[in-house]
Motif scaffolding. Structure first.
Motif, mmCIF file in Angstrom:
data_model
loop_
_atom_site.group_PDB
_atom_site.id
_atom_site.type_symbol
_atom_site.label_atom_id
_atom_site.label_comp_id
_atom_site.label_asym_id
_atom_site.label_seq_id
_atom_site.Cartn_x
_atom_site.Cartn_y
_atom_site.Cartn_z
ATOM 1 N N GLN A 1 -15.906 3.650 7.315
ATOM 2 C CA GLN A 1 -15.333 2.391 7.769
ATOM 3 C C GLN A 1 -14.253 1.924 6.796
ATOM 4 O O GLN A 1 -14.388 2.029 5.584
ATOM 5 C CB GLN A 1 -16.424 1.330 7.891
ATOM 6 C CG GLN A 1 -15.924 -0.016 8.407
ATOM 7 C CD GLN A 1 -17.062 -0.985 8.634
ATOM 8 O OE1 GLN A 1 -18.216 -0.573 8.786
ATOM 9 N NE2 GLN A 1 -16.757 -2.270 8.685
ATOM 10 N N VAL A 2 -13.142 1.393 7.352
ATOM 11 C CA VAL A 2 -12.005 0.953 6.544
ATOM 12 C C VAL A 2 -12.351 -0.370 5.859
ATOM 13 O O VAL A 2 -12.823 -1.316 6.500
ATOM 14 C CB VAL A 2 -10.746 0.796 7.416
ATOM 15 C CG1 VAL A 2 -9.585 0.256 6.575
ATOM 16 C CG2 VAL A 2 -10.368 2.130 8.038
ATOM 17 N N LEU A 3 -12.091 -0.408 4.557
ATOM 18 C CA LEU A 3 -12.362 -1.616 3.773
ATOM 19 C C LEU A 3 -11.076 -2.372 3.449
ATOM 20 O O LEU A 3 -11.009 -3.586 3.607
ATOM 21 C CB LEU A 3 -13.085 -1.235 2.479
ATOM 22 C CG LEU A 3 -14.361 -0.401 2.630
ATOM 23 C CD1 LEU A 3 -14.927 -0.054 1.268
ATOM 24 C CD2 LEU A 3 -15.393 -1.145 3.457
ATOM 25 N N MET A 4 -10.049 -1.652 2.988
ATOM 26 C CA MET A 4 -8.766 -2.261 2.625
ATOM 27 C C MET A 4 -7.643 -1.272 2.925
ATOM 28 O O MET A 4 -7.882 -0.064 3.059
ATOM 29 C CB MET A 4 -8.717 -2.641 1.139
ATOM 30 C CG MET A 4 -9.546 -3.845 0.754
ATOM 31 S SD MET A 4 -9.252 -4.320 -0.980
ATOM 32 C CE MET A 4 -10.322 -5.749 -1.115
ATOM 33 N N ARG A 5 -6.424 -1.817 2.975
ATOM 34 C CA ARG A 5 -5.246 -0.982 3.215
ATOM 35 C C ARG A 5 -4.137 -1.378 2.240
ATOM 36 O O ARG A 5 -3.980 -2.566 1.914
ATOM 37 C CB ARG A 5 -4.729 -1.134 4.655
ATOM 38 C CG ARG A 5 -5.687 -0.648 5.722
ATOM 39 C CD ARG A 5 -5.059 -0.787 7.104
ATOM 40 N NE ARG A 5 -5.977 -0.451 8.174
ATOM 41 C CZ ARG A 5 -6.204 0.792 8.606
ATOM 42 N NH1 ARG A 5 -5.533 1.802 8.054
ATOM 43 N NH2 ARG A 5 -7.063 1.017 9.579
ATOM 44 N N LEU A 6 -3.375 -0.363 1.819
ATOM 45 C CA LEU A 6 -2.182 -0.582 1.003
ATOM 46 C C LEU A 6 -0.937 -0.493 1.868
ATOM 47 O O LEU A 6 -0.953 0.088 2.968
ATOM 48 C CB LEU A 6 -2.084 0.475 -0.112
ATOM 49 C CG LEU A 6 -3.102 0.415 -1.247
ATOM 50 C CD1 LEU A 6 -2.853 1.563 -2.209
ATOM 51 C CD2 LEU A 6 -3.038 -0.908 -1.978
ATOM 52 N N ASP A 7 0.155 -1.028 1.359
ATOM 53 C CA ASP A 7 1.452 -0.894 2.031
ATOM 54 C C ASP A 7 1.857 0.586 1.983
ATOM 55 O O ASP A 7 2.080 1.143 0.898
ATOM 56 C CB ASP A 7 2.489 -1.748 1.321
ATOM 57 C CG ASP A 7 3.808 -1.793 2.062
ATOM 58 O OD1 ASP A 7 3.939 -1.052 3.060
ATOM 59 O OD2 ASP A 7 4.708 -2.524 1.633
ATOM 60 N N PRO A 8 2.008 1.274 3.134
ATOM 61 C CA PRO A 8 2.240 2.725 3.123
ATOM 62 C C PRO A 8 3.705 3.128 3.114
ATOM 63 O O PRO A 8 4.012 4.332 3.196
ATOM 64 C CB PRO A 8 1.567 3.161 4.420
ATOM 65 C CG PRO A 8 1.806 2.017 5.344
ATOM 66 C CD PRO A 8 1.785 0.764 4.491
ATOM 67 N N LYS A 9 4.654 2.200 3.031
ATOM 68 C CA LYS A 9 6.075 2.543 3.198
ATOM 69 C C LYS A 9 6.537 3.544 2.148
ATOM 70 O O LYS A 9 7.159 4.565 2.485
ATOM 71 C CB LYS A 9 6.925 1.272 3.129
ATOM 72 C CG LYS A 9 6.706 0.340 4.321
ATOM 73 C CD LYS A 9 7.591 -0.892 4.211
ATOM 74 C CE LYS A 9 7.354 -1.836 5.404
ATOM 75 N NZ LYS A 9 8.206 -3.062 5.299
ATOM 76 N N ASP A 10 6.253 3.276 0.890
ATOM 77 C CA ASP A 10 6.699 4.191 -0.157
ATOM 78 C C ASP A 10 6.040 5.559 -0.010
ATOM 79 O O ASP A 10 6.679 6.599 -0.228
ATOM 80 C CB ASP A 10 6.366 3.613 -1.532
ATOM 81 C CG ASP A 10 7.175 2.362 -1.836
ATOM 82 O OD1 ASP A 10 8.214 2.163 -1.174
ATOM 83 O OD2 ASP A 10 6.750 1.581 -2.715
ATOM 84 N N LEU A 11 4.795 5.562 0.364
ATOM 85 C CA LEU A 11 4.096 6.835 0.534
ATOM 86 C C LEU A 11 4.640 7.599 1.740
ATOM 87 O O LEU A 11 4.743 8.835 1.712
ATOM 88 C CB LEU A 11 2.605 6.580 0.714
ATOM 89 C CG LEU A 11 1.902 5.920 -0.479
ATOM 90 C CD1 LEU A 11 0.457 5.567 -0.130
ATOM 91 C CD2 LEU A 11 1.942 6.837 -1.689
ATOM 92 N N GLN A 12 5.024 6.898 2.782
ATOM 93 C CA GLN A 12 5.594 7.560 3.953
ATOM 94 C C GLN A 12 6.963 8.150 3.640
ATOM 95 O O GLN A 12 7.302 9.251 4.114
ATOM 96 C CB GLN A 12 5.686 6.572 5.114
ATOM 97 C CG GLN A 12 4.325 6.183 5.679
ATOM 98 C CD GLN A 12 4.415 5.078 6.713
ATOM 99 O OE1 GLN A 12 5.489 4.476 6.910
ATOM 100 N NE2 GLN A 12 3.295 4.778 7.388
ATOM 101 N N LEU A 13 7.743 7.442 2.837
ATOM 102 C CA LEU A 13 9.040 7.994 2.425
ATOM 103 C C LEU A 13 8.857 9.247 1.575
ATOM 104 O O LEU A 13 9.600 10.233 1.728
ATOM 105 C CB LEU A 13 9.822 6.939 1.641
ATOM 106 C CG LEU A 13 10.320 5.731 2.446
ATOM 107 C CD1 LEU A 13 10.983 4.711 1.527
ATOM 108 C CD2 LEU A 13 11.301 6.169 3.534
ATOM 109 N N ALA A 14 7.895 9.218 0.688
ATOM 110 C CA ALA A 14 7.629 10.416 -0.121
ATOM 111 C C ALA A 14 7.156 11.564 0.751
ATOM 112 O O ALA A 14 7.484 12.735 0.499
ATOM 113 C CB ALA A 14 6.590 10.086 -1.176
ATOM 114 N N GLN A 15 6.418 11.237 1.785
ATOM 115 C CA GLN A 15 5.971 12.285 2.696
ATOM 116 C C GLN A 15 7.151 12.877 3.459
ATOM 117 O O GLN A 15 7.221 14.102 3.661
ATOM 118 C CB GLN A 15 4.950 11.708 3.677
ATOM 119 C CG GLN A 15 4.390 12.735 4.655
ATOM 120 C CD GLN A 15 3.339 12.137 5.571
ATOM 121 O OE1 GLN A 15 2.792 11.076 5.286
ATOM 122 N NE2 GLN A 15 3.056 12.823 6.677
ATOM 123 N N ALA A 16 8.075 12.052 3.883
ATOM 124 C CA ALA A 16 9.270 12.552 4.574
ATOM 125 C C ALA A 16 10.088 13.446 3.652
ATOM 126 O O ALA A 16 10.640 14.476 4.082
ATOM 127 C CB ALA A 16 10.109 11.384 5.080
#
Length: 405
Positions: free
Chosen positions: A97-112
């Motif tokens: 179950q999900v407890l918390m979330r971080l802002d994923p923008k920087d991680l998505q850019l690194a993934q790209a």
């Protein structure tokens, strides 16, 4: 010349002249005849208790709280800004179950970026592979030297290694992107939240505590002078503040090797059965440790103890008709409520003072108030203090006050 003759004094004048002397003489005669004041012997009223044989159970009780045996402090595996908190303290969660979330923008850019690197490496690898195949055909026709073919083979292997490196980096970045979501790894209950939405946290910082469902234990703090005795205690009983009638059998599972820096007590963890009903996390509990006293330990009321310099002592009443007290040093073996177990030069059947201990001195004569049955040998009466007027029995409050004076 005429001589003046004084007239004879009158009787009244003679009485006045002789009165002080007569008064002095009467005073001296009375002083000589009076008896000296008798000294009143100082006899203190006290209360006593008869010592009984020992070798009984001593119970030590400590307060504590119910905790989960296993509790995880969860945190993000990457740094970032929290954008959502989806649980509260006390929320029952399931595994995954999900407890918390971080802002994923920087991680998505690194993934790209990682995806582009894999694509570029794949193109270079395919080109090097095609070149190697062409030069192998030319070598078969003896149009190029072996050295040129070896160079193309090396270029292809380098391009393949670059592709493998880019692909591994891409997979790692996929994991990093997934770490932006914090999930529970067990079925349990949220016990603490250390961060809120909008807060920037570093990798590994605990933000949520989750207690695993199932095994529970009671944690108490014990003073350092009793840790060794409690460590091997086999009879441990736990009672809850919410239900003191329910007795739970416990087992000492762990004793902390170091003291708490604030309370200076040692944490003792007591396991309780998993199927115990009505036990919730955070409940207040009391743990009782029972142990056997030594063969020569004796139980007395706490009021019987007297602190003398660096040790404890009690007053023992000696004598069958004339009661006198003497001081006996003792060692404290345990305490439960208003009773204490002591050890010293004592024996069963002796009388120990329990009230008025601070007003006595060695050899002090005492009279016993409300002597307990069996405190004197057969046929001996207990000396009682004078009764009040009208033969009224002194009240308990008066007796207590007399013992304390």
């Amino acid at each position: 010349m005429l001589t003046q003759i004084n007239p004879r004094p009158s009787a009244a004048t003679l009485v006045r002249m002789r009165a002080p002397g007569l008064l002095l003489i009467c005073t001296l005669l009375l002083a000589a005849c009076s008896k000296p004041a008798e000294k009143v012997e100082d006899i203190r009223p006290v209360r006593v208790v008869v010592l009984n044989p020992a070798n009984a159970d001593v119970t030590s009780e400590f307060p504590g709280a119910v905790q989960a045996r296993y509790e995880s402090q969860l945190g993000f595996r990457v740094a970032g800004k929290i954008i959502a908190r989806q649980v509260d303290v006390g929320t029952v969660v399931k595994r995954g179950q999900v407890l918390m979330r971080l802002d994923p923008k920087d991680l998505q850019l690194a993934q790209a970026q990682a995806v582009a690197a894999v694509s570029s490496a794949a193109s270079n690898r395919d080109t090097a592979k095609a070149d190697l195949k062409r030069y192998q055909d030319l070598r078969d026709k003896n149009f190029v030297s072996q050295a040129v073919l070896d160079a193309k083979d090396t270029a292809y292997k380098a391009a393949q290694a670059t592709y493998d490196q880019a692909e591994a980096a891409f997979k790692g970045q996929l994991n990093q992107t997934a770490y932006a979501t914090l999930e529970s790894d067990v079925d349990g209950v949220v016990t603490a939240i250390s961060a809120e939405a909008g807060q920037v946290v570093a990798a590994g910082t605990p933000v949520v505590s989750v207690a695993r469902q199932g095994a529970k234990e009671v944690v108490v703090g014990a003073p350092e002078n009793q840790v060794d005795k409690l460590r091997g205690s086999s009879d441990v009983q736990v009672r809850l503040w919410a239900d003191p009638k329910q007795v739970i059998r416990g087992t000492v599972r762990e004793v902390s090797p170091i003291a708490d820096p604030v309370t200076r007590t040692y944490a003792i963890k007591i396991s309780i059965p998993d199927d115990t009903p009505n036990v919730k996390l955070g409940m207040t509990a009391y743990a009782s440790f029972t142990s056997k006293t030594s063969d020569n330990a004796i139980k007395v009321p706490l009021t019987a103890l007297l602190r003398v310099q660096d040790h404890s002592a009690v007053w023992v009443v000696d004598g069958s008709t004339v009661h006198q007290v003497r001081q006996v040093p003792v060692q404290i073996n345990g305490q439960h409520g208003n009773e204490v177990w002591i050890q010293g030069d004592l024996r069963a059947g002796q009388q120990v003072v329990t009230a008025g201990v601070n007003q006595l001195k060695p050899g002090q004569k005492v009279t016993i108030l409300n002597a307990p049955e069996g405190s004197l040998p057969p046929g001996k009466a207990v000396a009682s203090p004078p009764l009040a007027s009208n033969n009224a029995e002194p009240s308990a409050a008066a007796a207590t006050g007399g013992a304390a004076r």
